[in-house]
Design an enzyme around this catalytic site. Structure first.
Site, PDB file in Angstrom:
ATOM      1  N   LYS A  24       0.832  -1.211   0.000  1.00 53.60           N
ATOM      2  CA  LYS A  24       0.000   0.000   0.000  1.00 53.60           C
ATOM      3  C   LYS A  24       0.863   1.256   0.000  1.00 53.60           C
ATOM      4  CE  LYS A  24      -1.411   1.345   4.324  1.00 53.60           C
ATOM      5  NZ  LYS A  24      -1.060   2.712   4.687  1.00 53.60           N
ATOM      6  N   ASN A  25       1.886   1.269   0.872  1.00 49.27           N
ATOM      7  CA  ASN A  25       2.669   2.492   1.038  1.00 49.27           C
ATOM      8  C   ASN A  25       3.618   2.760  -0.133  1.00 49.27           C
ATOM      9  OD1 ASN A  25       1.324   2.942   3.366  1.00 49.27           O
ATOM     10  ND2 ASN A  25       2.987   2.324   4.748  1.00 49.27           N
ATOM     11  N   CYS A 117      -3.272  11.588  13.805  1.00 46.22           N
ATOM     12  CA  CYS A 117      -4.109  10.398  13.839  1.00 46.22           C
ATOM     13  C   CYS A 117      -3.807   9.664  15.134  1.00 46.22           C
ATOM     14  CB  CYS A 117      -3.905   9.534  12.598  1.00 46.22           C
ATOM     15  SG  CYS A 117      -2.399   8.595  12.594  1.00 46.22           S
ATOM     16  N   ARG A 122       1.884  13.694  13.796  1.00 48.44           N
ATOM     17  CA  ARG A 122       2.230  13.565  12.385  1.00 48.44           C
ATOM     18  C   ARG A 122       2.248  14.893  11.611  1.00 48.44           C
ATOM     19  NH1 ARG A 122      -0.231   8.015  10.171  1.00 48.44           N
ATOM     20  NH2 ARG A 122       1.629   8.177   8.890  1.00 48.44           N
ATOM     21  N   ASP A 308       5.985  -0.161  11.846  1.00 45.53           N
ATOM     22  CA  ASP A 308       4.776  -0.846  11.382  1.00 45.53           C
ATOM     23  C   ASP A 308       4.752  -2.326  11.759  1.00 45.53           C
ATOM     24  OD1 ASP A 308       3.902   1.522  10.334  1.00 45.53           O
ATOM     25  OD2 ASP A 308       4.389   1.056   8.252  1.00 45.53           O
ATOM     26  N   ARG A 400      -7.878  -1.037   5.706  1.00 46.89           N
ATOM     27  CA  ARG A 400      -7.073   0.000   5.048  1.00 46.89           C
ATOM     28  C   ARG A 400      -5.769  -0.576   4.533  1.00 46.89           C
ATOM     29  NH1 ARG A 400      -5.145   3.733   8.684  1.00 46.89           N
ATOM     30  NH2 ARG A 400      -3.905   4.218   6.865  1.00 46.89           N
TER      31      ARG A 400
HETATM   32  N1  EPU Z   1       7.717  14.032  10.934  1.00 44.64           N
HETATM   33  C1  EPU Z   1       7.901  15.347  11.274  1.00 44.64           C
HETATM   34  N2  EPU Z   1       7.732  16.296  10.296  1.00 44.64           N
HETATM   35  C2  EPU Z   1       7.371  15.969   9.020  1.00 44.64           C
HETATM   36  C3  EPU Z   1       7.202  14.633   8.698  1.00 44.64           C
HETATM   37  C4  EPU Z   1       7.372  13.665   9.684  1.00 44.64           C
HETATM   38  O1  EPU Z   1       8.218  15.689  12.400  1.00 44.64           O
HETATM   39  O2  EPU Z   1       7.237  16.887   8.200  1.00 44.64           O
HETATM   40  C5  EPU Z   1       7.923  12.993  11.969  1.00 44.64           C
HETATM   41  C6  EPU Z   1       6.645  12.197  12.267  1.00 44.64           C
HETATM   42  O3  EPU Z   1       5.819  12.870  13.202  1.00 44.64           O
HETATM   43  C7  EPU Z   1       7.210  10.901  12.778  1.00 44.64           C
HETATM   44  C8  EPU Z   1       8.478  10.723  11.946  1.00 44.64           C
HETATM   45  O4  EPU Z   1       8.790  12.023  11.450  1.00 44.64           O
HETATM   46  O5  EPU Z   1       7.550  11.030  14.120  1.00 44.64           O
HETATM   47  C9  EPU Z   1       8.361   9.771  10.778  1.00 44.64           C
HETATM   48  O6  EPU Z   1       7.182  10.048  10.032  1.00 44.64           O
HETATM   49  P1  EPU Z   1       7.084   9.812   8.475  1.00 44.64           P
HETATM   50  O7  EPU Z   1       6.837  11.120   7.811  1.00 44.64           O
HETATM   51  O8  EPU Z   1       8.204   8.979   7.997  1.00 44.64           O
HETATM   52  O9  EPU Z   1       5.735   8.953   8.377  1.00 44.64           O
HETATM   53  P2  EPU Z   1       4.744   9.020   7.176  1.00 44.64           P
HETATM   54  O10 EPU Z   1       5.478   9.263   5.935  1.00 44.64           O
HETATM   55  O11 EPU Z   1       3.592   9.901   7.528  1.00 44.64           O
HETATM   56  C10 EPU Z   1       4.888   6.495   6.464  1.00 44.64           C
HETATM   57  C11 EPU Z   1       3.929   5.354   6.339  1.00 44.64           C
HETATM   58  C12 EPU Z   1       3.539   4.874   7.731  1.00 44.64           C
HETATM   59  C13 EPU Z   1       4.799   4.433   8.469  1.00 44.64           C
HETATM   60  C14 EPU Z   1       5.788   5.600   8.517  1.00 44.64           C
HETATM   61  C15 EPU Z   1       7.118   5.241   9.163  1.00 44.64           C
HETATM   62  C16 EPU Z   1       2.831   5.883   4.239  1.00 44.64           C
HETATM   63  C17 EPU Z   1       1.597   6.291   3.531  1.00 44.64           C
HETATM   64  N3  EPU Z   1       2.763   5.807   5.575  1.00 44.64           N
HETATM   65  O12 EPU Z   1       4.187   7.516   7.171  1.00 44.64           O
HETATM   66  O13 EPU Z   1       2.678   3.753   7.561  1.00 44.64           O
HETATM   67  O14 EPU Z   1       4.470   4.040   9.774  1.00 44.64           O
HETATM   68  O15 EPU Z   1       6.058   6.081   7.176  1.00 44.64           O
HETATM   69  O16 EPU Z   1       7.704   4.202   8.478  1.00 44.64           O
HETATM   70  O17 EPU Z   1       3.842   5.618   3.613  1.00 44.64           O
HETATM   71  C18 EPU Z   1       0.986   2.249   8.139  1.00 44.64           C
HETATM   72  O18 EPU Z   1       1.121   1.752   7.011  1.00 44.64           O
HETATM   73  O19 EPU Z   1       0.306   1.715   9.057  1.00 44.64           O
HETATM   74  C19 EPU Z   1       1.646   3.513   8.426  1.00 44.64           C
HETATM   75  C20 EPU Z   1       1.303   4.291   9.453  1.00 44.64           C
END
Ligand code: EPU
Length: 421
Positions: A24-25, A117, A122, A308, A400
């Site tokens: 998915k991701n 969430c 996030r 995850d 999801r």
């Molecule tokens: N963060 C910031 N600022 C930003 C972006 C992120 O502080 O601008 C922080 C977040 O709050 C968190 C950390 O950085 O503490 C990592 O977050 P990241 O941005 O990597 O997460 P994401 O891109 O929102 C994706 C996956 C998640 C997975 C995470 C970590 C997708 C659509 N989602 O989320 O997947 O847990 O990377 O690997 O790719 C899931 O599939 O259940 C899921 C939550």
């Protein structure tokens, strides 16, 4: 409560083959990247999931023509509406992935601000900081982010935190700028690399030095279509692997990429499991004896242990012989499944970002509530391990991210049923 739930009974010694779906991701950023071109794009091995349906709805609403044939998506055409629908963004945070492509292709867009969430606040400050640095004007108004630029400038930008969708968004943002940009401290998750492959096919020159987390990008004014296969879902694969050990089974897991599973395999071996790598795309997982060794796990960015997979390992470790510790370094609120596991008899105490899991003899069936996608997967594993019957509610979280999980598990002998109340 008028919603579907899962009814699970203790299921041990499962036997058979589980096939993993596409990730998915990885599929979501690939779908968003089709905004970068009007040419036809083909995305293969797309999983059949609620989040994918939401992204199809979002892109269709923006003007893309999408045809779906089983697990293949054909996407083409221009965007007519550069605004994301708030109701879809609320249902799926990953909608924010359209921001990078909109900026690169149209130099403007209006994207609903994703909220926090259940697993954490996030923020998307890193996505916006890079956009600002490129010359994009950003205004946040009434829950929307208005983006506008007259010219996009190349950047040399260092992410303050490693972010997966942040890296994906910024790579897309830079894809139409011909001068070289450099991104430092990038995420190197396999899902990011899948997107990079598509961008390369589109005509973007990208080099990623994974060891140093540095990406060098030279874009192109005109981007072509792409034809790409979504990588196997390493988290679904990992979930099945943990499930095999937790149920004292012997399960062959196919359609995986074994190179993406290293930290999961290493930890399962430490827990006492047999993991045989049969080929580059299949593994056989079984438990050597029914004893699970305790572990000390810390989540971190790839190639470290994935956040995850934390909930699924917590379920397994709840019956280990001894005390385990799990440190959650990525999301500040991702231990909510612990209280549900406690309803099943698990002994877990949480101090700040560490969960201490004292193994108990057995879990006992109970009615439990999913709190997020991966927590639901952890509860499915716990339900199969627990004595008696369990009911798992709020399974829309599970839908999801897991493609027909109960059907896949039933085929190998698990007693799991979806009840449509
Ligand atoms: N963060 C910031 N600022 C930003 C972006 C992120 O502080 O601008 C922080 C977040 O709050 C968190 C950390 O950085 O503490 C990592 O977050 P990241 O941005 O990597 O997460 P994401 O891109 O929102 C994706 C996956 C998640 C997975 C995470 C970590 C997708 C659509 N989602 O989320 O997947 O847990 O990377 O690997 O790719 C899931 O599939 O259940 C899921 C939550």
């Amino acid at each position: 409560m008028n919603e579907s739930y899962l009814l699970i009974e203790e299921s041990k010694q499962l036997k058979g083959v589980l096939k993993v779906s596409g990730a998915k991701n990885a599929a979501l950023p690939l779908m968003a990247a089709t905004i970068l071109t009007e040419e036809p794009c083909i995305i293969r091995n797309v999983p059949n999931l609620l989040d994918i349906k939401h992204m199809i709805e979002l892109l269709t609403d923006m003007g893309k023509k999408i045809h779906q044939d089983k697990n293949t998506l054909y996407i083409e055409g221009p965007i007519k509406n550069k605004e994301t629908r708030e109701d879809i963004v609320r249902r799926m945070r990953a909608s924010v992935l359209v921001m990078g492509p909109l900026i690169a292709k149209y130099k403007s867009g209006k994207v609903s601000m994703p909220g926090g969430c259940s697993i954490g606040a996030r923020p998307i400050d890193q996505h916006l900081k890079a956009a600002k640095r490129m010359g994009v004007d950003i205004e946040i108004e009434q829950g929307f982010i208005n983006l506008k630029a007259s010219i996009l400038n190349p950047i040399d930008f260092t992410f303050d935190v490693i972010t997966v969708t942040g890296t994906e968004n910024v790579l897309c943002m830079l894809s139409t700028i011909e001068e070289e940009s450099i991104l430092r401290n990038v995420a190197i998750e396999p899902e990011v690399i899948n997107l990079v492959e598509a961008l390369k096919q589109m005509g973007v020159d990208i080099n990623i030095d994974e060891e140093n987390r540095v990406a060098t990008i030279k874009g192109s004014k005109y981007l072509k279509g792409f034809d790409i296969e979504v990588i196997p879902d390493r988290i679904e694969a990992g979930t099945f692997m943990v499930l095999a050990v937790a149920t004292n089974s012997s399960v062959k897991i196919e359609n995986v990429n074994v190179y993406h599973l290293k930290s999961i395999v290493d930890n399962l071996k430490l827990a006492g499991a047999n993991v045989d790598i049969l080929s580059k795309d299949s593994v056989l997982v079984s438990s050597k004896n029914s004893v699970i060794n305790p572990l000390n796990i810390e989540t971190s960015e790839y190639p470290g242990f994935p956040t995850d997979m934390q909930a699924q390992f917590m379920s397994l470790l709840s019956v280990a012989k001894g005390e385990s510790s799990i440190v959650e370094n990525i999301f500040e609120n991702r231990f909510q499944h612990a209280q549900e596991l406690a309803r099943m008899g698990a002994c877990i105490t949480i101090h700040s970002k560490t969960a201490f899991v004292k193994g108990v003899e057995r879990l006992k069936g109970a009615e439990v509530f999913s709190t997020d996608l991966r927590a639901s997967a952890g509860l499915v594993i716990a339900g199969l391990m627990a004595e008696g019957k369990s009911i798992i509610r709020n399974i829309y979280h599970l839908d999801r991210g897991y493609d027909h999980i109960e059907q896949k598990l039933e085929k190998i002998g698990a007693k799991i049923k979806r009840v449509n109340a």
